[in-house]
Design a protein around this motif. Structure first.
Motif, PDB file in Angstrom:
ATOM      1  N   GLU A 107     107.421  30.811  73.402  1.00  0.00           N
ATOM      2  CA  GLU A 107     107.853  29.810  74.356  1.00  0.00           C
ATOM      3  C   GLU A 107     108.497  30.453  75.581  1.00  0.00           C
ATOM      4  O   GLU A 107     108.351  29.971  76.691  1.00  0.00           O
ATOM      5  CB  GLU A 107     108.848  28.852  73.696  1.00  0.00           C
ATOM      6  N   ALA A 108     109.197  31.563  75.383  1.00  0.00           N
ATOM      7  CA  ALA A 108     109.978  32.158  76.458  1.00  0.00           C
ATOM      8  C   ALA A 108     109.113  32.716  77.572  1.00  0.00           C
ATOM      9  O   ALA A 108     109.577  32.845  78.701  1.00  0.00           O
ATOM     10  CB  ALA A 108     110.859  33.276  75.907  1.00  0.00           C
ATOM     11  N   VAL A 109     107.856  33.068  77.293  1.00  0.00           N
ATOM     12  CA  VAL A 109     107.037  33.706  78.312  1.00  0.00           C
ATOM     13  C   VAL A 109     105.827  32.862  78.692  1.00  0.00           C
ATOM     14  O   VAL A 109     104.901  33.354  79.312  1.00  0.00           O
ATOM     15  CB  VAL A 109     106.565  35.106  77.837  1.00  0.00           C
ATOM     16  N   GLU A 110     105.812  31.577  78.356  1.00  0.00           N
ATOM     17  CA  GLU A 110     104.635  30.780  78.645  1.00  0.00           C
ATOM     18  C   GLU A 110     104.355  30.647  80.143  1.00  0.00           C
ATOM     19  O   GLU A 110     103.245  30.356  80.537  1.00  0.00           O
ATOM     20  CB  GLU A 110     104.773  29.391  78.007  1.00  0.00           C
ATOM     21  N   GLY A 111     105.364  30.881  80.974  1.00  0.00           N
ATOM     22  CA  GLY A 111     105.132  30.832  82.400  1.00  0.00           C
ATOM     23  C   GLY A 111     104.564  32.120  82.971  1.00  0.00           C
ATOM     24  O   GLY A 111     104.177  32.171  84.130  1.00  0.00           O
ATOM     25  N   ASP A 112     104.499  33.166  82.166  1.00  0.00           N
ATOM     26  CA  ASP A 112     103.994  34.468  82.589  1.00  0.00           C
ATOM     27  C   ASP A 112     102.467  34.418  82.645  1.00  0.00           C
ATOM     28  O   ASP A 112     101.820  34.088  81.649  1.00  0.00           O
ATOM     29  CB  ASP A 112     104.457  35.527  81.574  1.00  0.00           C
ATOM     30  N   PRO A 113     101.855  34.741  83.804  1.00  0.00           N
ATOM     31  CA  PRO A 113     100.392  34.685  83.897  1.00  0.00           C
ATOM     32  C   PRO A 113      99.696  35.803  83.141  1.00  0.00           C
ATOM     33  O   PRO A 113      98.481  35.810  83.024  1.00  0.00           O
ATOM     34  CB  PRO A 113     100.146  34.814  85.407  1.00  0.00           C
ATOM     35  N   GLY A 114     100.440  36.797  82.654  1.00  0.00           N
ATOM     36  CA  GLY A 114      99.820  37.943  81.991  1.00  0.00           C
ATOM     37  C   GLY A 114      99.519  37.687  80.533  1.00  0.00           C
ATOM     38  O   GLY A 114     100.169  38.245  79.652  1.00  0.00           O
ATOM     39  N   TRP A 115      98.529  36.865  80.278  1.00  0.00           N
ATOM     40  CA  TRP A 115      98.159  36.566  78.893  1.00  0.00           C
ATOM     41  C   TRP A 115      97.441  37.750  78.270  1.00  0.00           C
ATOM     42  O   TRP A 115      96.608  38.394  78.908  1.00  0.00           O
ATOM     43  CB  TRP A 115      97.254  35.343  78.838  1.00  0.00           C
ATOM     44  N   ALA A 116      97.727  38.016  77.022  1.00  0.00           N
ATOM     45  CA  ALA A 116      97.008  39.072  76.301  1.00  0.00           C
ATOM     46  C   ALA A 116      95.649  38.584  75.838  1.00  0.00           C
ATOM     47  O   ALA A 116      94.655  39.319  75.879  1.00  0.00           O
ATOM     48  CB  ALA A 116      97.831  39.546  75.107  1.00  0.00           C
ATOM     49  N   VAL A 117      95.592  37.337  75.353  1.00  0.00           N
ATOM     50  CA  VAL A 117      94.354  36.732  74.857  1.00  0.00           C
ATOM     51  C   VAL A 117      94.249  35.328  75.433  1.00  0.00           C
ATOM     52  O   VAL A 117      95.214  34.561  75.391  1.00  0.00           O
ATOM     53  CB  VAL A 117      94.329  36.649  73.311  1.00  0.00           C
ATOM     54  N   GLU A 118      93.096  35.002  75.964  1.00  0.00           N
ATOM     55  CA  GLU A 118      92.886  33.657  76.506  1.00  0.00           C
ATOM     56  C   GLU A 118      91.483  33.184  76.141  1.00  0.00           C
ATOM     57  O   GLU A 118      90.490  33.827  76.497  1.00  0.00           O
ATOM     58  CB  GLU A 118      93.077  33.646  78.016  1.00  0.00           C
ATOM     59  N   LEU A 119      91.401  32.067  75.414  1.00  0.00           N
ATOM     60  CA  LEU A 119      90.126  31.461  75.061  1.00  0.00           C
ATOM     61  C   LEU A 119      90.037  30.096  75.738  1.00  0.00           C
ATOM     62  O   LEU A 119      90.975  29.295  75.662  1.00  0.00           O
ATOM     63  CB  LEU A 119      89.982  31.277  73.543  1.00  0.00           C
ATOM     64  N   ARG A 120      88.914  29.844  76.401  1.00  0.00           N
ATOM     65  CA  ARG A 120      88.705  28.573  77.095  1.00  0.00           C
ATOM     66  C   ARG A 120      87.423  27.930  76.587  1.00  0.00           C
ATOM     67  O   ARG A 120      86.324  28.436  76.822  1.00  0.00           O
ATOM     68  CB  ARG A 120      88.613  28.791  78.605  1.00  0.00           C
ATOM     69  N   GLY A 121      87.570  26.825  75.876  1.00  0.00           N
ATOM     70  CA  GLY A 121      86.412  26.070  75.405  1.00  0.00           C
ATOM     71  C   GLY A 121      85.452  26.877  74.568  1.00  0.00           C
ATOM     72  O   GLY A 121      84.229  26.677  74.641  1.00  0.00           O
ATOM     73  N   VAL A 122      85.970  27.777  73.733  1.00  0.00           N
ATOM     74  CA  VAL A 122      85.099  28.671  72.962  1.00  0.00           C
ATOM     75  C   VAL A 122      84.448  27.933  71.793  1.00  0.00           C
ATOM     76  O   VAL A 122      85.128  27.378  70.925  1.00  0.00           O
ATOM     77  CB  VAL A 122      85.873  29.903  72.460  1.00  0.00           C
ATOM     78  N   ARG A 123      83.144  27.941  71.807  1.00  0.00           N
ATOM     79  CA  ARG A 123      82.344  27.377  70.722  1.00  0.00           C
ATOM     80  C   ARG A 123      81.424  28.458  70.185  1.00  0.00           C
ATOM     81  O   ARG A 123      80.938  29.301  70.923  1.00  0.00           O
ATOM     82  CB  ARG A 123      81.497  26.183  71.207  1.00  0.00           C
ATOM     83  N   ARG A 124      81.200  28.392  68.870  1.00  0.00           N
ATOM     84  CA  ARG A 124      80.227  29.320  68.268  1.00  0.00           C
ATOM     85  C   ARG A 124      79.366  28.543  67.307  1.00  0.00           C
ATOM     86  O   ARG A 124      79.847  27.953  66.331  1.00  0.00           O
ATOM     87  CB  ARG A 124      80.933  30.465  67.538  1.00  0.00           C
ATOM     88  N   GLN A 125      78.092  28.497  67.633  1.00  0.00           N
ATOM     89  CA  GLN A 125      77.129  27.757  66.831  1.00  0.00           C
ATOM     90  C   GLN A 125      76.071  28.702  66.301  1.00  0.00           C
ATOM     91  O   GLN A 125      75.592  29.572  67.015  1.00  0.00           O
ATOM     92  CB  GLN A 125      76.477  26.662  67.687  1.00  0.00           C
ATOM     93  N   TYR A 126      75.729  28.529  65.033  1.00  0.00           N
ATOM     94  CA  TYR A 126      74.662  29.308  64.416  1.00  0.00           C
ATOM     95  C   TYR A 126      73.511  28.364  64.087  1.00  0.00           C
ATOM     96  O   TYR A 126      73.704  27.344  63.413  1.00  0.00           O
ATOM     97  CB  TYR A 126      75.145  29.994  63.146  1.00  0.00           C
ATOM     98  N   GLY A 127      72.329  28.684  64.550  1.00  0.00           N
ATOM     99  CA  GLY A 127      71.189  27.823  64.300  1.00  0.00           C
ATOM    100  C   GLY A 127      71.120  26.669  65.284  1.00  0.00           C
ATOM    101  O   GLY A 127      71.975  26.499  66.158  1.00  0.00           O
ATOM    102  N   ARG A 128      70.090  25.821  65.116  1.00  0.00           N
ATOM    103  CA  ARG A 128      69.877  24.698  66.017  1.00  0.00           C
ATOM    104  C   ARG A 128      69.514  23.444  65.237  1.00  0.00           C
ATOM    105  O   ARG A 128      69.169  23.503  64.063  1.00  0.00           O
ATOM    106  CB  ARG A 128      68.765  25.019  67.026  1.00  0.00           C
ATOM    107  N   GLY A 129      69.584  22.339  65.952  1.00  0.00           N
ATOM    108  CA  GLY A 129      69.160  21.070  65.365  1.00  0.00           C
ATOM    109  C   GLY A 129      70.045  20.629  64.219  1.00  0.00           C
ATOM    110  O   GLY A 129      71.245  20.913  64.163  1.00  0.00           O
ATOM    111  N   GLY A 130      69.426  19.941  63.272  1.00  0.00           N
ATOM    112  CA  GLY A 130      70.182  19.381  62.155  1.00  0.00           C
ATOM    113  C   GLY A 130      70.776  20.415  61.231  1.00  0.00           C
ATOM    114  O   GLY A 130      71.721  20.131  60.497  1.00  0.00           O
ATOM    115  N   SER A 131      70.244  21.636  61.265  1.00  0.00           N
ATOM    116  CA  SER A 131      70.760  22.695  60.383  1.00  0.00           C
ATOM    117  C   SER A 131      71.812  23.570  61.067  1.00  0.00           C
ATOM    118  O   SER A 131      72.271  24.543  60.483  1.00  0.00           O
ATOM    119  CB  SER A 131      69.615  23.574  59.892  1.00  0.00           C
ATOM    120  N   ALA A 132      72.169  23.227  62.296  1.00  0.00           N
ATOM    121  CA  ALA A 132      73.123  24.041  63.041  1.00  0.00           C
ATOM    122  C   ALA A 132      74.492  24.038  62.367  1.00  0.00           C
ATOM    123  O   ALA A 132      74.945  23.022  61.831  1.00  0.00           O
ATOM    124  CB  ALA A 132      73.255  23.526  64.469  1.00  0.00           C
ATOM    125  N   VAL A 133      75.134  25.182  62.390  1.00  0.00           N
ATOM    126  CA  VAL A 133      76.485  25.340  61.845  1.00  0.00           C
ATOM    127  C   VAL A 133      77.446  25.568  63.006  1.00  0.00           C
ATOM    128  O   VAL A 133      77.261  26.489  63.802  1.00  0.00           O
ATOM    129  CB  VAL A 133      76.545  26.533  60.871  1.00  0.00           C
TER     130      VAL A 133
END
Length: 268
Positions: free
Chosen positions: A14-40
Motif C-alpha cells: 500500500e505504501a508505494v502504490e503511487g510509485d510508477p516503478g512497478w516490478a510486474v504489471e499485467l494488463r488484461g492478460v488472457r491465456r487460452q489453449y485450443g479453440r471453439g468448444g474445446s478451448a481451455v
C-alpha cells in the motif's frame, strides 16, 4: 553471516502504490489453449501491478491457473491477449532471443527441485546467470551472497554434498546474483521439511526487506504465503481475492472458502 528475518513490512504494498516503478504489471492478460468448444481458458483477463521491493504469494485451488500465471508473468509463455511489463519493459511482443536475454539478465528463478547443476561447484552455480547473460562473473558478489544465505565457506563444494535446504539456499543466491528486477519462485519449499522451509522463506523475506528484492511466489501452503506482503487468490483463471498482511490461519480460511471444482484441462 546469514540474513536475519528482519522487520516485516506488511504495509509495503500500500505504501508505494503511487510509485510508477512497478516490478510486474499485467494488463488484461488472457491465456487460452485450443479453440471453439474445446478451448481451455487458463487465464481470464488478469489485471495487476506489483511494486518493487514487495513479496507476493499466489494461491488457488488445483486448476486455478497459478502456473500459467507465473509462466506468463515471467515471459516463459505468451498470453493470448493482454500485455506484460517487467521492470517497466514491455515483453509481450519480444522475440524469443530478446526474452531469453531479459530472463538471464533481469529475472531470478527458484524452483521446488532446486535445478542446480551437479557438475558445477556451489560458487559456479551461483555465478551461472552472470555467465549466461554474458557478464563477467563476480566472485566477490557470489561470496557475499553465500555468506548472506548462511553458506559461507561452502563455495567449492558440489550440490550433492549439501542438504536439500542448503541446496535451496544456493538456488536463492543464484536467483539474486544479477540483482534482478523480479525473483519468481515456484513452490520453493515443496520438497523441504517444515523447519527447513521456514528458514528458506525467511531468506526470501529478508531478501525483500534487506536487499530490496521483488519476489513473486506460487505456493499451496498458507504458512508459506504468510511470509508475503500480500496473497493473491486465483480461481478458474481469474483473480478472486487478495489479502495483505494476513496470518496463515486467515489465508487458510480464505482458501477453504474458495470453491474448488475441477477445471477440466486447465493446468494448475
Amino acid at each position: 553471516m546469514a540474513l536475519g528475518r528482519g522487520k516485516r513490512r506488511a504495509a509495503r504494498v500500500e505504501a508505494v502504490e503511487g510509485d510508477p516503478g512497478w516490478a510486474v504489471e499485467l494488463r488484461g492478460v488472457r491465456r487460452q489453449y485450443g479453440r471453439g468448444g474445446s478451448a481451455v481458458h487458463a487465464l481470464r483477463g488478469i489485471d495487476l501491478k506489483l511494486p518493487r521491493g514487495s513479496f507476493t504469494a499466489v494461491m488457488g485451488p488445483s486448476g486455478s491457473g497459478k502456473s500459467t500465471f507465473l509462466q506468463c508473468a515471467a515471459g516463459l509463455d505468451r498470453p493470448t491477449d493482454g500485455s506484460v511489463r517487467l521492470g517497466g519493459t514491455e515483453i509481450t511482443g519480444m522475440s524469443e532471443n530478446k526474452l531469453t536475454e531479459l530472463r538471464r539478465a533481469r529475472l531470478g528463478f527458484v524452483f521446488q527441485a532446486f535445478n542446480l547443476l551437479p557438475s558445477l561447484t556451489v560458487e559456479q552455480n551461483v555465478l551461472l546467470p552472470m555467465r549466461l547473460a554474458g557478464r563477467r562473473p563476480d566472485r566477490r558478489r557470489a561470496e557475499e551472497l553465500l555468506g548472506q544465505v548462511g553458506l559461507a565457506g561452502k563455495g567449492k563444494r558440489r550440490p550433492g554434498e549439501l542438504s536439500g535446504g542448503q541446496q535451496q539456499r544456493v538456488a536463492i543466491a543464484r536467483a539474486l546474483v544479477t540483482r534482478p528486477d523480479v525473483v519468481f519462485a515456484d513452490e520453493p519449499t515443496g520438497a523441504l521439511d517444515t523447519r527447513t522451509a521456514g528458514e528458506v522463506l525467511a531468506l526470501l523475506r529478508s531478501a525483500v526487506d534487506g536487499m530490496g528484492a521483488t519476489v513473486v511466489m506460487v505456493t499451496h501452503d498458507p504458512a508459506a504465503a504468510a511470509y508475503a506482503d500480500q496473497v493473491l487468490f486465483l480461481a478458474d483463471g481469474s483473480l478472486a481475492d487478495a489479502l495483505r498482511g494476513a496470518s496463515a490461519a486467515q489465508i487458510g480460511a480464505r482458501m477453504t472458502s474458495l470453491t474448488a471444482p475441477v477445471y477440466a484441462g486447465v493446468a494448475a
